[in-house]
Design an enzyme around this catalytic site. Structure first.
Site, PDB file in Angstrom:
ATOM      1  N   GLY A  10       0.885  -1.287  -0.010  1.00 16.82           N
ATOM      2  CA  GLY A  10      -0.334  -0.306   0.106  1.00 16.82           C
ATOM      3  C   GLY A  10       1.012   1.726   0.114  1.00 16.82           C
ATOM      4  N   ARG A  72       0.628  -4.837  -4.271  1.00 19.41           N
ATOM      5  CA  ARG A  72       0.600  -5.744  -3.694  1.00 19.41           C
ATOM      6  C   ARG A  72       1.445  -6.894  -4.914  1.00 19.41           C
ATOM      7  NH1 ARG A  72      -0.560  -3.883   1.006  1.00 19.41           N
ATOM      8  NH2 ARG A  72      -2.191  -2.777   0.786  1.00 19.41           N
ATOM      9  N   GLY A 104       4.929  -6.929   4.252  1.00 19.38           N
ATOM     10  CA  GLY A 104       4.896  -8.400   2.769  1.00 19.38           C
ATOM     11  C   GLY A 104       6.436  -8.461   2.228  1.00 19.38           C
ATOM     12  N   ASP A 128       0.596   1.904   8.752  1.00 19.99           N
ATOM     13  CA  ASP A 128      -0.102   0.703  10.088  1.00 19.99           C
ATOM     14  C   ASP A 128       1.262   0.797  11.251  1.00 19.99           C
ATOM     15  OD1 ASP A 128      -2.468   0.869   8.872  1.00 19.99           O
ATOM     16  OD2 ASP A 128      -1.792  -1.675   8.603  1.00 19.99           O
ATOM     17  N   MET A 170      -7.324   2.901   9.332  1.00 19.37           N
ATOM     18  CA  MET A 170      -6.324   1.877   9.262  1.00 19.37           C
ATOM     19  C   MET A 170      -5.952   1.346  10.011  1.00 19.37           C
ATOM     20  SD  MET A 170      -5.666   2.550   5.327  1.00 19.37           S
ATOM     21  CE  MET A 170      -6.980   2.771   4.243  1.00 19.37           C
ATOM     22  N   ARG A 276      -3.958   7.834   4.003  1.00 23.44           N
ATOM     23  CA  ARG A 276      -2.771   7.136   3.242  1.00 23.44           C
ATOM     24  C   ARG A 276      -2.352   8.613   2.185  1.00 23.44           C
ATOM     25  NH1 ARG A 276      -3.509   0.913   2.097  1.00 23.44           N
ATOM     26  NH2 ARG A 276      -3.544   1.985  -0.212  1.00 23.44           N
TER      27      ARG A 276
HETATM   28  O1  F6P Z   1      -0.734  -0.157   4.074  1.00 21.27           O
HETATM   29  C1  F6P Z   1      -1.424  -0.986   4.834  1.00 21.27           C
HETATM   30  C2  F6P Z   1      -2.902  -0.450   4.652  1.00 21.27           C
HETATM   31  O2  F6P Z   1      -3.218   1.132   4.561  1.00 21.27           O
HETATM   32  C3  F6P Z   1      -3.723  -1.619   5.842  1.00 21.27           C
HETATM   33  O3  F6P Z   1      -3.684  -0.285   7.283  1.00 21.27           O
HETATM   34  C4  F6P Z   1      -5.244  -1.679   4.759  1.00 21.27           C
HETATM   35  O4  F6P Z   1      -6.341  -2.403   5.726  1.00 21.27           O
HETATM   36  C5  F6P Z   1      -4.638  -1.898   3.706  1.00 21.27           C
HETATM   37  O5  F6P Z   1      -3.935  -1.244   3.223  1.00 21.27           O
HETATM   38  C6  F6P Z   1      -5.717  -1.810   2.605  1.00 21.27           C
HETATM   39  O6  F6P Z   1      -5.168  -1.659   1.889  1.00 21.27           O
HETATM   40  P1  F6P Z   1      -5.827  -2.205  -0.064  1.00 21.27           P
HETATM   41  O7  F6P Z   1      -6.708  -1.507  -0.061  1.00 21.27           O
HETATM   42  O8  F6P Z   1      -4.790  -0.923  -1.056  1.00 21.27           O
HETATM   43  O9  F6P Z   1      -4.594  -2.983  -0.672  1.00 21.27           O
END
Ligand code: F6P
Length: 344
Positions: A10, A72, A104, A128, A170, A276
């Site tokens: 993320g 991701r 990750g 986070d 989050m 974010r």
């Molecule tokens: O980057 C971490 C985070 O912000 C988490 O808190 C949240 O659950 C997740 O990313 C959501 O990310 P995405 O919807 O972009 O996969």
């Protein structure tokens, strides 16, 4: 040296500040070449990249997001991913790759180094703040500030209408944003993934506050919060394409339960991606810059398999494998102290 860089997982405020620091130090001070891979590992596997020079990073210090894009997923998701990765290293004669990512991406980077010998340096990031091995990740402080500003605003509207507002922030596995923004914003209660909640106790906290003549409440809930077993039903969660639970429903589950137990009017606010996006705070710009500078030093010192970290105010390096399947959780002593003092 020829150095690759990618941003994975993320996005978070401060990624561009890291990229800028890497490029400025590597190109201007060390005489290196820097290749920025687009869209995380996808760019490495598909050889989509840009050679980054000082002019490419002008003006990006305060910009949120990442100029390289992020995804991701990892090279281990396909049979030939690792081989493609190795081929890119060979074709570009890369001496090192800097991976800017969360748990990750750092776990993947560590495996590529340990099992396949690829020369990788990690830079921990995430709003986070849940990466083991570092006292802080950049992006977190910005997210806390955004959430605190929102909670400040919610107090006045909640007070005007005598409402209970449940704010979801989050925090999938760790409640850092909820805890810090909840403390800073003077929340009525804070609910974190580390401490399963009891909906009766939570409702009681709100009721007691009303009994004291405070007819409005702001309850801060981390998205990964869980009820104690057999206390409250939450909807079955679907998985996304990477096997992560799709969150974003906990505040909507909690609010009607508080309402039915107390009779008070409730509303839900989900801050979501607002946390974010946008410009990093000065603290995060400085931390990102320090991480970027240190990552170039780590490359030149051949500290492969390590990531740069913040410890007691100093930038150091530590083995990236400490992040594997780990989550840095909140300080439970502080949480207990805050709960005993301010909730109820
Ligand atoms: O980057 C971490 C985070 O912000 C988490 O808190 C949240 O659950 C997740 O990313 C959501 O990310 P995405 O919807 O972009 O996969």
């Amino acid at each position: 040296m020829k150095i690759g860089v990618l941003t994975g997982g993320g996005d978070c405020p401060g990624l561009n500040a890291v990229i800028r620091a890497i490029v400025r130090k590597a190109c201007d001070v060390k005489g290196d070449q820097v290749f920025g891979f687009y869209d995380a590992w996808d760019g490495v596997l598909e050889q989509r990249y840009i050679e980054l020079t000082t002019k490419d990073v002008r003006g990006i210090l305060p910009r949120g997001g990442t100029i390289l894009g992020t995804r991701r997923g990892s090279p281990f998701d396909t049979n030939d991913g690792v081989e493609k990765c190795k081929k890119t290293f060979k074709d570009l004669s890369l001496d090192a790759l800097i991976v800017i990512g969360g748990n990750g991406s750092l776990t993947v980077a560590s495996m590529l180094h340990q099992k396949h010998g690829l020369p990788i340096i990690g830079v921990p990031k995430t709003i986070d703040n849940d990466v083991v091995g570092t006292d802080a990740t950049f992006g977190f402080q910005t997210a806390v500030q955004i959430a605190t500003d929102a909670i400040d605003r919610l107090h006045t509207t909640a007070e005007s209408h005598d409402r209970v507002i449940v704010v979801e922030v989050m925090g999938r596995d760790a409640g850092w944003i909820a805890l810090q923004a909840g403390i800073a914003g003077g929340a009525t209660a804070i609910v974190v993934p580390e401490v399963p909640f009891d909906i009766d106790e939570l409702s009681q906290i709100v009721r007691k506050r009303h009994d004291r003549g405070r007819y409005a409440s702001v309850v801060v809930v981390a998205e990964g919060a869980k009820p104690k077993p057999n206390t409250m039903k939450i909807p079955e969660r679907k998985l996304d394409v990477y096997g992560h639970e799709k969150l974003g429903d906990i505040a909507h589950a909690i609010a009607p339960e508080i309402s039915s137990r107390t009779g008070f009017e409730t509303r839900v606010v989900q801050l979501g991606y607002i946390q974010r996006g946008g410009t990093p705070t000065s603290y995060d710009r400085v931390l990102s810059t320090r991480f970027g500078l240190a990552a170039v030093d780590a490359v030149h010192n051949k500290k492969f398999g390590q990531m740069v970290v913040l410890r007691a105010g100093q930038i150091e390096t530590t083995d990236m494998s400490v992040t594997a399947n780990q989550t840095r959780t909140i300080d439970l002593k502080l949480f207990a102290d805050v709960a005993a003092t301010f909730f109820g």
